[in-house]
Scaffold this active site. Structure first.
Site, short mmCIF file in Angstrom:
data_model
loop_
_atom_site.label_atom_id
_atom_site.label_comp_id
_atom_site.label_asym_id
_atom_site.label_seq_id
_atom_site.Cartn_x
_atom_site.Cartn_y
_atom_site.Cartn_z
CD GLN A 139 -2.82 -0.97 -0.15
OE1 GLN A 139 -3.51 0.00 -0.42
NE2 GLN A 139 -2.72 -2.00 -0.98
CG HIS A 142 -1.70 2.16 -3.96
ND1 HIS A 142 -2.13 2.07 -5.26
CD2 HIS A 142 -2.17 1.06 -3.34
CE1 HIS A 142 -2.83 0.96 -5.42
NE2 HIS A 142 -2.87 0.33 -4.27
CD GLU A 208 -8.30 1.75 0.44
OE1 GLU A 208 -8.67 1.70 -0.75
OE2 GLU A 208 -7.21 2.26 0.79
CG HIS A 209 -6.89 -2.25 1.86
ND1 HIS A 209 -6.33 -1.08 1.37
CD2 HIS A 209 -7.60 -2.78 0.84
CE1 HIS A 209 -6.69 -0.92 0.11
NE2 HIS A 209 -7.46 -1.93 -0.24
CG ASP A 242 -5.36 -4.03 -4.70
OD1 ASP A 242 -6.38 -3.54 -4.16
OD2 ASP A 242 -4.22 -3.58 -4.50
CG HIS A 301 -51.13 13.91 4.72
ND1 HIS A 301 -50.79 15.21 4.43
CD2 HIS A 301 -50.04 13.16 4.40
CE1 HIS A 301 -49.55 15.25 3.96
NE2 HIS A 301 -49.07 14.02 3.93
#
Length: 313
Positions: A139, A142, A208-209, A242, A301
């Site tokens: 990661q 990235h 995230e992970h 991934d 109503h």
């Protein structure tokens, strides 16, 4: 009409085109617009073009960054305006998506805030230092704004040193080592005394992970409250998520896993309710409707039901 953002500033990412395009296609989106940064010569990488063809993309926007998000959100003379924008990106892409969603002039929805990338690895004395380091680096490479976190459960200084040595050794062999050098300073290692402490921190962080490389990892999946996607055990590297393990890699970041799920077919669907009452049906529930309308002091109503019930007498 959906807009799919496929990053490509520092890497070729046909996998993101697949992760977004396939569920959009399965959901039956009538128009799929893909935006992705062009190469220096102005062309789109062939791998992304191939995926765009396979998922039935109707348009490709040769642009990246916040400007691509703006073009799809508002529309231009050459870029179709979309109803929803999905896809991961850097901090500027994510900020642009969130800004567009909150602008009523754009009238556009987004999947979630997705990016920059992040991972939280839970490790203990039974973890393989080389595996832990490889997951952190997967990661960290990235982008310079990625963040990786190691939660060390009752690990000794020597055990942590072994992980650190593996990070250095493996990183030095990576083609993207310069990116790693920028992202690692934004990352950290935190020692905790128990798995209960580790899971409490993870749920507060909302990664995230989340990678569980600790002993009896599968026993702790039930304790996960907030995470984009969970990778369980030493043979479950995030890389598989991934590309090929069956889950989607477009996931919420910045702690937004507390209220968002990752991209799935439902991301590209909306639900419209419909009702048709028979004469008998209205007679059966009419009094209930009128009672609630009276409680809320909404006479019109109540009257919409009462006027019909009187005709039934």
């Amino acid at each position: 009409r959906v807009g799919l953002y496929v990053p490509g500033g520092t890497a070729v990412l046909p996998s993101s085109a697949l992760m977004l395009g396939v569920p959009a296609q399965v959901a039956g989106c009538r128009e799929i617009v893909i935006a992705t940064p062009p190469r220096a010569d102005g062309s789109i990488v062939p791998e992304v073009l191939y995926v765009a063809h396979k998922v039935g993309a109707t348009a490709i926007v040769k642009a990246g960054g916040a400007q691509a998000i703006a073009a799809m959100a508002y529309g231009t003379e050459t870029v179709p305006k979309v109803d929803k924008i999905c896809g991961p990106g850097n901090q500027y892409v994510t900020a642009a998506k969130m800004l567009a969603q909150n602008d009523t002039a754009a009238m556009v929805a987004i999947d979630m805030p997705a990016g920059p990338s992040e991972v939280l690895v839970v490790a203990d004395a039974t973890s393989n230092p080389a595996y832990v380091a490889s997951d952190l680096l997967s990661q960290a490479e990235h982008g310079p704004d990625s963040q990786v976190v190691l939660l060390a459960v009752n690990m000794t200084d020597d055990q942590l040193a072994a992980v650190e040595a593996q990070v250095h050794e493996q990183a030095s062999r990576l083609p993207r080592v310069e990116i790693v050098r920028q992202s690692v300073p934004k990352s950290f290692c935190l020692g905790v005394k128990s798995m209960a402490d580790a899971m409490a921190f993870s749920n507060a962080y909302g990664p995230e992970h989340l990678i569980l490389q600790n002993d009896r990892a599968s026993d702790y999946v039930k304790d996960v409250v907030n995470a984009g996607s969970v990778f369980v055990g030493q043979y479950s590297p995030e890389s598989c998520g991934d590309y090929a393990s069956g889950t989607n890699h477009t996931l919420p970041t910045y702690g937004f896993s507390k209220m968002y799920s990752g991209v799935n077919t439902g991301t590209f669907l909306k639900h419209i309710t419909s009702q048709e009452l028979t004469r008998e049906g209205l007679a059966n529930i009419g009094q209930t409707v009128m009672t609630l309308a009276e409680v809320e002091e909404l006479e019109a109503h109540r009257n919409a039901v009462a006027i019909r019930l009187r005709d039934m007498v």
